[in-house]
Write an enzyme that holds these catalytic residues in place. Structure first.
Site, PDB file in Angstrom:
ATOM      1  N   SER A 250       0.824  -1.217   0.000  1.00 50.61           N
ATOM      2  CA  SER A 250       0.000   0.000   0.000  1.00 50.61           C
ATOM      3  C   SER A 250       0.853   1.259   0.000  1.00 50.61           C
ATOM      4  O   SER A 250       2.020   1.244   0.409  1.00 50.61           O
ATOM      5  CB  SER A 250      -0.955   0.079   1.199  1.00 50.61           C
ATOM      6  OG  SER A 250      -1.769  -1.049   1.275  1.00 50.61           O
ATOM      7  N   ASP A 322       7.782  -8.366  11.306  1.00 49.96           N
ATOM      8  CA  ASP A 322       7.899  -9.826  11.439  1.00 49.96           C
ATOM      9  C   ASP A 322       7.070 -10.272  12.637  1.00 49.96           C
ATOM     10  O   ASP A 322       7.465 -10.078  13.786  1.00 49.96           O
ATOM     11  CB  ASP A 322       9.372 -10.200  11.629  1.00 49.96           C
ATOM     12  CG  ASP A 322       9.603 -11.701  11.594  1.00 49.96           C
ATOM     13  OD1 ASP A 322       8.607 -12.435  11.499  1.00 49.96           O
ATOM     14  OD2 ASP A 322      10.765 -12.125  11.672  1.00 49.96           O
ATOM     15  N   ASP A 325       7.185 -16.415  13.728  1.00 50.70           N
ATOM     16  CA  ASP A 325       8.493 -17.049  13.905  1.00 50.70           C
ATOM     17  C   ASP A 325       8.332 -18.565  13.799  1.00 50.70           C
ATOM     18  O   ASP A 325       7.329 -19.124  14.248  1.00 50.70           O
ATOM     19  CB  ASP A 325       9.098 -16.706  15.273  1.00 50.70           C
ATOM     20  CG  ASP A 325       9.405 -15.218  15.405  1.00 50.70           C
ATOM     21  OD1 ASP A 325       9.993 -14.655  14.469  1.00 50.70           O
ATOM     22  OD2 ASP A 325       9.039 -14.631  16.444  1.00 50.70           O
TER      23      ASP A 325
END
Length: 795
Positions: A250, A322, A325
């Site tokens: 975006s 992030d 994991d």
């Protein structure tokens, strides 16, 4: 002969009656945009004006009545979309599409979205305003489910309509959260690459933060292990058949008064989402004595994710942090039901699920979980090996308050109220963009961030048994990246790297600087922006980075080995400004040569499957400019030619020769015919459009279209051997909100407001979108009444 004529007349009459009957039946399935309807439970009459593009403007005495009406009109245009979206997290797509969706259902069930939803819903305060309004919206949907016409897709699949529940709302949010994440594609792949190729060659990949690229600046002011490849391939396979789009990227920028001609805030946002039909957003304008919002809604979610009123505007882009994991787990060698933790051996949690399959037998499957999350090895057939890999996802960890956050931001009256709702968004990671009539501009990265040990790279599969690879602490929202009223007078986001967070660069899957660099370049150049200039900028198709890449590569050409036509074309490339127009040839040469160069550089080391997975990651996008600058390294040498050591120059010349040969084969030997419109096209695909004879009825397009990957007008596509670029993601809307003229703010949808193929608004914006046109987001009641296409009154 007379008998034959009578028979023919009878048959003709029956055929005519059949045609009339089918026409009447199909007409009965259209959305009803006019007249009067009962809507049980409303306290007073609700008037809904449908503007010329089918967008409802709902006027009610209170918000609960308005939300109930919204649910009804949203359902009559998008019930099929709502149905598909709520089925993803529950693992119920195979029930509609058959055995091809079993792997997808397995994958999403294992994520635990639906289980997390059940826990969340069981703990809800049903009397809170957010939940009361959500239920009103659901009541409106269910009224249409009960008494409205059944969309044609239900007849074609034989599917029965079912009532919607609050679980469906939370599951839709959960799907959105997962579709924003990139770690599921990248971490296992990088681990596999490192194990196969070694650290020396991995260091030449654009994995870590690049200090030379454009970062989003903070300002807190006043105003040979193949398991990784198999996991990535398995996830990709599970997602590629999804009948609804993934969220991709975006742009957004918000200009403070000192940057604008009229001295008022200007706001722009174009979220990049996978193209599909119907398109993602449903627009609706709600007005009550105490609440007004012009909003963009996802199917089945009551509160707008993008919106504005006369006081403030907000939008979002993907943060790209992030938040997933992966962990290697260690099974007890003497007891396969246990895995190792720092506290000792623990029992795997065993989860049993059953998937209903259309025209097939139910599929029962079992998977294991650890305290990190689901073990992926038994979920998809592609994953083999004895070493368990668990996926830890932040979305399913803390208490889920996302719905309260969406209610909070859509009801905020000022910047402080708005900001106070953002800590409730723990996932997905979002860049929340803000501007208001008071002159404030802001950007906040909203997500539950956590700190990992300093020397740890979360881009690789971690050690789940030692306890050394666990989060050290969760960050407070005040530590997140943000900029509030910065002295440079604008905020922006293009999914690029944010500045440091609490003294560290937060790991993520940030997109390359291409769009960010162009946005900053344009915004810095002037201080008299207006709506017209903003509408040109949001359609910009120039890539300064691609121009830099081609200039770097041109230096490596050995002109003595080029023909006259090739020299002319090379000269054209030198003069290319990086712009992607329909009649330009330089973009075609650039992308075909780039693909061949990346393939010739990396596929020999990776192998075909790993290379294919690499192309689907953001890492590949980051690698392009990085790799072009890499003068030496093991990647350049082709390991399949043991008696020759290739250089960067060799790879460039080989790739250009392959490009030339492919273009002559596809378009002839006249380079003036190698234009962008022949290779770059957009078709909005409905799930039923995959059936050839249904394609023209359900799909929209194809259209030749300007733009490319990672320009502001980001019309992206996957790379493959064909050299034809079928656009699969891009601006899901383009919005420009002008606080100096709020009632004439503008937007566009990629196809149309309705998801019903029989509606006149199914694709009435498609050509406008391709042509870069806009339409007004109307808020003036008198204008709405005077221009309304129809009026639907609920009583």
């Amino acid at each position: 002969m007379k008998k034959l004529k009578k028979v023919l007349f009878v048959l003709l009459g029956l055929l005519l009656l059949t045609i009339i009957g089918v026409a009447i039946f199909l007409n009965s399935l259209k959305p009803d945009y006019g007249g009067k309807k009962t809507l049980p439970g409303i306290s007073g009459e609700v008037t809904t004006y449908f503007d010329p593009y089918g967008i409802p403007h709902i006027y009610a005495k209170n918000e609960k009545d308005a939300l109930k009406a919204l649910g009804y009109v949203h359902a009559q245009d998008r019930l099929w979309q709502m149905e598909l979206l709520r089925r993803v997290a529950k693992g119920r797509l195979a029930e509609v599409f058959g055995e091809d969706m079993v792997k997808t259902d397995k994958f999403f069930l294992s994520l635990g979205i639906d289980d997390h939803t059940k826990k969340t819903v069981s703990e809800l305060d049903k009397d809170s305003e957010a939940i009361v309004l959500t239920q009103a919206y659901l009541d409106g949907i269910n009224e249409f489910v009960k008494n409205g016409p059944t969309p044609i897709e239900f007849y074609l699949t034989g599917l029965e309509k079912e009532p919607f529940t609050i679980d469906d709302v939370y599951n839709a949010v959960g799907y959105m959260a997962f579709s924003f994440a990139m770690a599921h594609k990248t971490d296992p792949l990088l681990t596999s690459m490192r194990n196969k190729l070694g650290d020396d060659i991995i260091k030449d990949l654009a994995i870590t933060s690049d200090t030379s690229t454009v970062w989003i600046k903070n300002y807190k002011g006043v105003k040979t292990d193949t398991l990784g490849t198999q996991i990535t391939a398995s996830v990709t396979a599970a997602l590629e058949n999804l009948p609804i789009p993934m969220l991709e990227g975006s742009n957004s920028w918000v200009l403070a008064p000192d940057k604008t001609k009229n001295g008022k805030v200007l706001f722009a946002n174009d979220p990049h989402i996978g193209f599909a039909q119907p398109s993602v957003w449903y627009e609706a304008h709600i007005s009550t004595p105490t609440y007004e919002k012009y909003g963009y809604h996802m199917a089945g979610i009551p509160f707008p994710l993008l919106g504005h009123d006369r006081n403030l505007a907000y939008g979002m882009t993907m943060f790209e942090n992030d938040d997933i994991d992966f962990y290697y787990e260690e099974t007890n060698p003497t007891d396969s039901t246990q895995y190792k933790t720092v506290e000792g051996w623990k029992n795997y949690e065993v989860v049993n699920k059953t998937i209903k399959v259309k025209d097939g037998k139910d599929v029962a499957f079992t998977y294991r979980k650890t305290h990190h999350g689901p073990i992926l090895n038994n979920i998809a057939d592609q994953i083999t090996g004895d070493r368990p890999v668990a996926m830890s996802w932040i979305y399913t960890k803390p208490k889920n308050k996302v719905m309260h956050a969406l209610h909070g931001i859509s009801h905020a009256k000022n910047m402080e109220e708005f900001k106070s709702a953002l800590p409730n968004i723990h996932a997905p990671g979002l860049n929340i963009m803000y501007g208001d009539a008071e002159g404030n501009v802001a950007w906040w990265a909203s997500a539950q961030l956590y700190q990992m040990p300093d020397s740890l790279s979360t881009k690789f599969i971690l050690d789940g048994a030692s306890g050394k690879d666990e989060p050290l602490r969760y960050l407070d929202f005040s530590e997140n990246p943000m900029a509030e009223n910065p002295p440079w007078n604008y905020v922006y986001s293009a999914n690029n790297q944010p500045d440091s967070i609490s003294g560290m660069l937060y790991p993520g899957y940030y997109l390359p600087e291409n769009r960010a660099k162009r946005i900053v370049q344009l915004l810095d150049a002037k201080n008299d922006w207006d709506k017209e200039a903003m509408s040109e900028m949001i359609l910009d198709v120039t890539s300064p980075v691609n121009k830099e890449v081609i200039n770097e590569l041109i230096k490596l050409f050995d002109v003595t080995h080029l023909s006259g036509k090739q020299l002319v074309l090379l000269d054209s490339l030198k003069n290319w400004n990086g712009e992607y127009t329909l009649n330009s040839t330089s973009p075609v040469i650039y992308h075909r040569t780039l693909y061949q160069m990346v393939k010739n550089t990396m596929e020999d080391e990776m192998g075909p499957e790993m290379f294919k997975q690499f192309l689907s990651t953001h890492l590949f996008k980051r690698q392009i400019a990085w790799g072009a600058q890499m003068k030496e390294g093991e990647w350049w040498d082709n390991i399949n030619t043991p008696n020759v050591v290739e250089t960067r120059e060799d790879i460039v010349m080989i790739s250009f020769a392959q490009t030339w040969e492919s273009l002559v084969k596809d378009f002839g030997d006249d380079p003036s015919q190698w234009t962008w419109d022949k290779v770059h096209t957009l078709e909005h695909q409905h799930p039923f459009g995959q059936v050839e004879w249904l394609r023209k009825y359900f799909n929209v397009g194809p259209f030749p279209i300007v733009g490319t990957r990672e320009v502001i007008n980001n019309l992206a596509f996957p790379y493959d051997e064909t050299g034809f670029y079928k656009v699969n993601s891009g601006p899901s809307t383009r919005r420009i909100i002008d606080f100096s003229d709020i009632e004439n703010s503008i937007s566009i949808l990629p196809t149309g407001q309705s998801g019903n193929p029989l509606s006149k608004h199914y694709k009435d914006q498609a050509e406008m979108y391709v042509n870069g046109e806009f339409r007004k987001m109307m808020m003036n009641k008198q204008e709405i009444e005077e221009t309304a296409e129809s009026v639907l009154i609920f009583y």
